[in-house]
Design a protein around this motif. Structure first.
Motif, PDB file in Angstrom:
ATOM      1  N   VAL A 216      -8.294   3.638   0.576  1.00 57.47           N
ATOM      2  CA  VAL A 216      -7.159   3.628   1.165  1.00 57.47           C
ATOM      3  C   VAL A 216      -7.015   4.124   2.946  1.00 57.47           C
ATOM      4  N   MET A 217      -6.230   2.950   3.367  1.00 58.09           N
ATOM      5  CA  MET A 217      -6.055   3.372   4.957  1.00 58.09           C
ATOM      6  C   MET A 217      -4.891   3.868   5.382  1.00 58.09           C
ATOM      7  N   SER A 218      -4.683   4.820   6.339  1.00 57.28           N
ATOM      8  CA  SER A 218      -3.391   5.189   6.816  1.00 57.28           C
ATOM      9  C   SER A 218      -3.331   5.394   8.174  1.00 57.28           C
ATOM     10  N   ASP A 219      -2.652   4.808   8.941  1.00 60.74           N
ATOM     11  CA  ASP A 219      -2.693   5.275  10.190  1.00 60.74           C
ATOM     12  C   ASP A 219      -4.029   4.877  11.116  1.00 60.74           C
ATOM     13  N   GLY A 220      -4.784   4.226  10.686  1.00 59.78           N
ATOM     14  CA  GLY A 220      -6.033   3.753  11.436  1.00 59.78           C
ATOM     15  C   GLY A 220      -7.194   4.667  10.916  1.00 59.78           C
ATOM     16  N   HIS A 221      -6.899   5.213   9.677  1.00 60.84           N
ATOM     17  CA  HIS A 221      -8.030   6.288   9.213  1.00 60.84           C
ATOM     18  C   HIS A 221      -8.348   5.891   7.733  1.00 60.84           C
ATOM     19  N   ILE A 222      -9.453   6.264   7.424  1.00 59.30           N
ATOM     20  CA  ILE A 222      -9.803   6.295   5.680  1.00 59.30           C
ATOM     21  C   ILE A 222      -9.177   7.658   5.399  1.00 59.30           C
ATOM     22  N   VAL A 223      -8.038   7.438   4.394  1.00 59.50           N
ATOM     23  CA  VAL A 223      -7.600   8.897   3.763  1.00 59.50           C
ATOM     24  C   VAL A 223      -8.108   9.058   2.327  1.00 59.50           C
ATOM     25  N   MET A 224      -8.656   7.983   1.749  1.00 59.84           N
ATOM     26  CA  MET A 224      -9.107   8.408   0.275  1.00 59.84           C
ATOM     27  C   MET A 224     -10.338   7.072   0.276  1.00 59.84           C
ATOM     28  N   ASP A 225     -11.346   7.414  -0.750  1.00 57.15           N
ATOM     29  CA  ASP A 225     -12.271   6.887  -0.940  1.00 57.15           C
ATOM     30  C   ASP A 225     -12.842   7.056  -2.341  1.00 57.15           C
ATOM     31  N   GLY A 226     -12.643   6.017  -3.243  1.00 57.82           N
ATOM     32  CA  GLY A 226     -13.226   6.573  -4.661  1.00 57.82           C
ATOM     33  C   GLY A 226     -12.933   5.768  -5.585  1.00 57.82           C
ATOM     34  N   THR A 227     -13.199   5.766  -6.950  1.00 58.20           N
ATOM     35  CA  THR A 227     -13.144   4.739  -7.952  1.00 58.20           C
ATOM     36  C   THR A 227     -11.679   4.567  -8.127  1.00 58.20           C
ATOM     37  N   VAL A 228     -11.345   3.446  -8.895  1.00 58.75           N
ATOM     38  CA  VAL A 228      -9.821   3.446  -9.024  1.00 58.75           C
ATOM     39  C   VAL A 228      -9.157   4.464  -9.853  1.00 58.75           C
ATOM     40  N   LYS A 229      -9.882   4.900 -10.810  1.00 62.96           N
ATOM     41  CA  LYS A 229      -9.088   6.092 -11.588  1.00 62.96           C
ATOM     42  C   LYS A 229      -8.997   7.217 -10.493  1.00 62.96           C
ATOM     43  N   GLU A 230      -9.914   7.795  -9.506  1.00 63.56           N
ATOM     44  CA  GLU A 230     -10.112   8.727  -8.817  1.00 63.56           C
ATOM     45  C   GLU A 230      -8.753   8.578  -7.907  1.00 63.56           C
ATOM     46  N   VAL A 231      -8.537   7.241  -7.292  1.00 65.72           N
ATOM     47  CA  VAL A 231      -7.591   7.164  -6.162  1.00 65.72           C
ATOM     48  C   VAL A 231      -6.314   7.327  -6.807  1.00 65.72           C
ATOM     49  N   PHE A 232      -6.278   6.380  -7.805  1.00 65.25           N
ATOM     50  CA  PHE A 232      -4.749   6.181  -8.427  1.00 65.25           C
ATOM     51  C   PHE A 232      -4.238   7.551  -9.043  1.00 65.25           C
ATOM     52  N   ARG A 233      -5.166   8.360  -9.366  1.00 68.67           N
ATOM     53  CA  ARG A 233      -4.635   9.526  -9.968  1.00 68.67           C
ATOM     54  C   ARG A 233      -3.986  10.277  -8.883  1.00 68.67           C
ATOM     55  N   GLU A 234      -4.134  10.371  -7.699  1.00 69.53           N
ATOM     56  CA  GLU A 234      -3.469  11.100  -6.601  1.00 69.53           C
ATOM     57  C   GLU A 234      -2.055  10.399  -6.309  1.00 69.53           C
ATOM     58  N   VAL A 235      -1.279  10.531  -7.240  1.00 71.47           N
ATOM     59  CA  VAL A 235      -0.033   9.699  -6.971  1.00 71.47           C
ATOM     60  C   VAL A 235       0.843  10.114  -5.728  1.00 71.47           C
ATOM     61  N   GLY A 236       0.894  11.426  -5.844  1.00 70.77           N
ATOM     62  CA  GLY A 236       1.626  12.255  -4.828  1.00 70.77           C
ATOM     63  C   GLY A 236       1.157  12.073  -3.381  1.00 70.77           C
ATOM     64  N   ALA A 237      -0.241  11.583  -3.166  1.00 69.80           N
ATOM     65  CA  ALA A 237      -0.791  11.384  -1.863  1.00 69.80           C
ATOM     66  C   ALA A 237      -0.526   9.943  -1.460  1.00 69.80           C
ATOM     67  N   LEU A 238      -0.489   9.264  -2.366  1.00 67.50           N
ATOM     68  CA  LEU A 238      -0.435   7.658  -2.253  1.00 67.50           C
ATOM     69  C   LEU A 238       1.101   7.535  -1.733  1.00 67.50           C
ATOM     70  N   LYS A 240       3.198   9.533  -0.410  1.00 58.41           N
ATOM     71  CA  LYS A 240       3.418  10.048   0.909  1.00 58.41           C
ATOM     72  C   LYS A 240       3.111   8.845   1.907  1.00 58.41           C
ATOM     73  N   ILE A 241       2.129   8.090   1.725  1.00 58.90           N
ATOM     74  CA  ILE A 241       1.694   6.977   2.960  1.00 58.90           C
ATOM     75  C   ILE A 241       2.304   5.819   2.416  1.00 58.90           C
ATOM     76  N   GLY A 242       3.288   5.937   1.550  1.00 54.61           N
ATOM     77  CA  GLY A 242       4.109   4.674   1.373  1.00 54.61           C
ATOM     78  C   GLY A 242       3.357   3.770   0.368  1.00 54.61           C
ATOM     79  N   LEU A 243       2.289   4.223  -0.413  1.00 50.12           N
ATOM     80  CA  LEU A 243       1.795   3.502  -1.532  1.00 50.12           C
ATOM     81  C   LEU A 243       2.302   3.846  -2.903  1.00 50.12           C
ATOM     82  N   ALA A 244       1.737   3.028  -3.832  1.00 50.81           N
ATOM     83  CA  ALA A 244       1.949   3.552  -5.223  1.00 50.81           C
ATOM     84  C   ALA A 244       0.820   3.340  -6.127  1.00 50.81           C
ATOM     85  N   ALA A 245       0.819   3.970  -7.286  1.00 52.82           N
ATOM     86  CA  ALA A 245      -0.260   3.552  -8.480  1.00 52.82           C
ATOM     87  C   ALA A 245       0.428   2.441  -9.022  1.00 52.82           C
ATOM     88  N   PRO A 246      -0.569   1.706  -9.700  1.00 50.91           N
ATOM     89  CA  PRO A 246       0.075   0.384 -10.623  1.00 50.91           C
ATOM     90  C   PRO A 246       1.281   0.939 -11.518  1.00 50.91           C
TER      91      PRO A 246
END
Lengths: 291, 267
Positions: A216-238, A240-246
């Motif tokens: 996951v990139m935001s503002d020129g930085h990598i903010v998250m890096d993990g498996t699909v489950k690891e990343v999409f679990r963080e709905v709140g953090a996503l 916040k940077i204008g993204l959503a889980a499926p």
């Protein structure tokens, strides 16, 4: 590691009034055979990042290593790297230019200095992989449908036999059918050719369906890096940077809140359908038993 | 490849020159260039140069930026200077470097030509740096309007210029994207002879032309869908206003021009 980015920074138009920092301290390792998705909001630096992979953009500071060697060390290495890391730009059909589809796809292999026979074989293979029929080979690329054009353009990169295939929004602007075709072909390529695939996408559904790893990139930085489950679990953090889980994961969450016994880390409609089906049959048999 | 085009670029800032009516600026720079072409006297050039220097100062445009945009023309000036100084014959020999003779007449002409060209370039750059392309085309449309009676489509000409200018940055972006895409397919644009280089342009120019035709088509449809029609006394969103400052600027300009012309006759 096949591809490695080491402390990469990139600044646009350095030293002028239009200076803009596009990437900040990117450290990234991508191994052979991985299927990586890069997601992020518009302007988060995804496109700038992927152009570093094959050396189209030289980092302001930091290193890009392909199989352990710095790709900017010399011109020759840069050229071979560009062949080994195939980059398919957004709307790649805009780069079609030849008289026939076949000739256009052969442009890359011929640039590599292959013989005509060898280039022909590769072109044929590439066109076959993306699913363009032999009867369309001699057509003008501009006669093809939107989805076919896109696939022909992807074949143009594939014909160079890359070890890593980078695709920037390969489904943007296609109708659902064209989209499914492209995604299916990408999955097939990965399974058949066993190449590393890096996919930039806006569609969380596509990412969940195809990728193993999400960056996951935001503002020129990598903010998250993990498996699909690891990343999409963080709905709140996503969010916040204008993204959503499926979308389907929100349905599962809603079901859970209603008191149904379902897992919430489900990200593809197929998995969700199975679970809901099981749930329904279980309930039915339960109520049937009570009778 | 280098797509850095500074000449003819608008520099958005606030200054007296930026605020002037573009019609005044256009008329002034055109007549100034004509005057500079006609005079042939050192004093005239001194006044012109001083005037231009003052105008550059008043424009708030960084001098460095101006000079950077003129880099390519600088070569042209040096070339003119060299050709003049070596090739003009004359009786009054100043230097004698082996077979090459430099006469006083040649030096005089070379210096005058250099001054003339430099002042002209500064004047025209100032015009484009301080007036946006839209303002300029509005001014051109205004001056062309009287010719409408003899069938000159002044509004359409101005509209075409506006659209062209508007699409230059878009096409540069597009070009950049296509170059990158073809490079990713192993296209080699920088090596080889002239023929090979020309051939290497095909994969870039074909997609660029196609996309500009597509854009033109889309724009035409969009304009038609909004019922656009050319010359039917359209009103403007930004009206040009000839105010007091324009009047003062015009008077000052005419005074300076008279000085230059008089200097040319007196000395």
């Amino acid at each position: 590691m096949q591809l490695q980015l080491d402390g990469v920074n990139y600044v646009y138009s350095e030293g002028t009034a239009f200076e803009k920092k596009a990437l900040g301290n990117i450290n990234l390792n991508i191994g052979k055979g991985e299927f990586v998705a890069i997601i992020g909001h518009t302007g988060s630096g995804k496109s700038t990042l992927i152009q570093h992979f094959n050396g189209l953009i030289k980092p302001t500071s930091g290193k890009v290593l392909f199989e352990g060697a710095d790709i900017h060390e010399n011109k020759k290495l840069l050229k071979t790297t560009r062949q080994k890391i195939g980059l398919v730009f957004q709307y790649p059909e805009a780069q079609l230019f030849e008289i026939t589809v076949f000739k256009d796809v052969a442009f890359g292999p011929l640039n590599m200095g292959l013989s005509k026979e060898e280039a022909d074989v590769r072109t044929r293979n590439a066109l076959e992989i993306v699913g363009i029929n032999e009867c369309d080979f001699e057509k003008s690329p501009f006669e093809l449908s939107g989805g076919q054009k896109r696939r022909a353009a992807i074949a143009g990169v594939l014909a160079m036999n890359p070890e890593i295939l980078v695709l920037d929004e390969p489904t943007a602007g296609l109708d659902p059918r064209g989209r499914d075709e492209i995604l299916f072909k990408i999955k097939e390529m990965r399974d058949k050719l066993n190449i590393t695939i890096i996919l930039v996408s806006h569609s969380m559904e596509d990412v969940a369906k195809l990728a193993d790893r999400v960056i996951v990139m935001s503002d020129g930085h990598i903010v998250m890096d993990g498996t699909v489950k690891e990343v999409f679990r963080e709905v709140g953090a996503l969010s916040k940077i204008g993204l959503a889980a499926p979308k389907i994961s929100y349905l599962m969450k809603a079901l859970k809140e209603k008191g149904f016994d379902v897992p919430i880390d489900i990200y593809t409609p197929n998995e969700a359908a199975d679970i809901i089906y099981n749930l329904l049959t279980r309930q039915k048999s339960k109520s049937g038993g009570a009778k | 490849m280098n797509f850095n085009i500074t000449i003819g670029q608008y520099y958005p800032t606030d200054s007296i020159l930026h605020r002037l009516d573009p019609r005044v600026k256009l008329a002034a720079s055109l007549s100034f260039i004509i005057i500079v072409c006609l005079i042939d006297n050192g004093f005239g050039y001194a006044i012109s140069a001083a005037f231009i220097a003052a105008a550059v100062w008043a424009s708030n445009v960084p001098v460095k930026l101006m000079l950077r945009g003129m880099k390519s023309i600088f070569f042209f000036i040096v070339f003119t200077f060299t050709v003049n100084i070596f090739l003009i014959p004359g009786g009054n020999i100043l230097f004698n470097l082996g077979p090459v003779k430099i006469s006083a007449e040649a030096l005089n002409t070379a210096l005058l030509m250099t001054a003339r060209l430099s002042i002209m370039i500064f004047a025209s750059s100032l015009l484009t740096l301080t007036s946006s392309p839209i303002q300029l085309t509005d001014a051109i449309e205004y001056y062309l309007a009287p010719f409408k009676k003899i069938g000159v489509p002044s509004h359409q000409i101005a509209m075409m210029m506006t659209i062209t200018l508007r699409f230059i940055p878009t096409l540069i972006d597009e070009l950049d994207k296509i170059v990158r895409a073809q490079k990713a397919r192993g296209a080699d644009l920088d090596t080889g002879g002239a023929f090979k280089k020309a051939k290497a342009l095909i994969p870039i120019l074909v997609p660029l032309f196609l996309s500009s035709f597509r854009r033109a088509d889309e724009l035409a449809t969009a304009m038609e869908a909004r019922c656009y029609r050319g010359d039917i006394e359209r009103t403007k969103m930004k009206q040009m206003k000839f105010g007091m400052q324009d009047l003062y600027a015009g008077i000052i300009f005419i005074c300076i021009c008279s000085c230059i012309i008089m200097a040319n006759f007196i000395f």
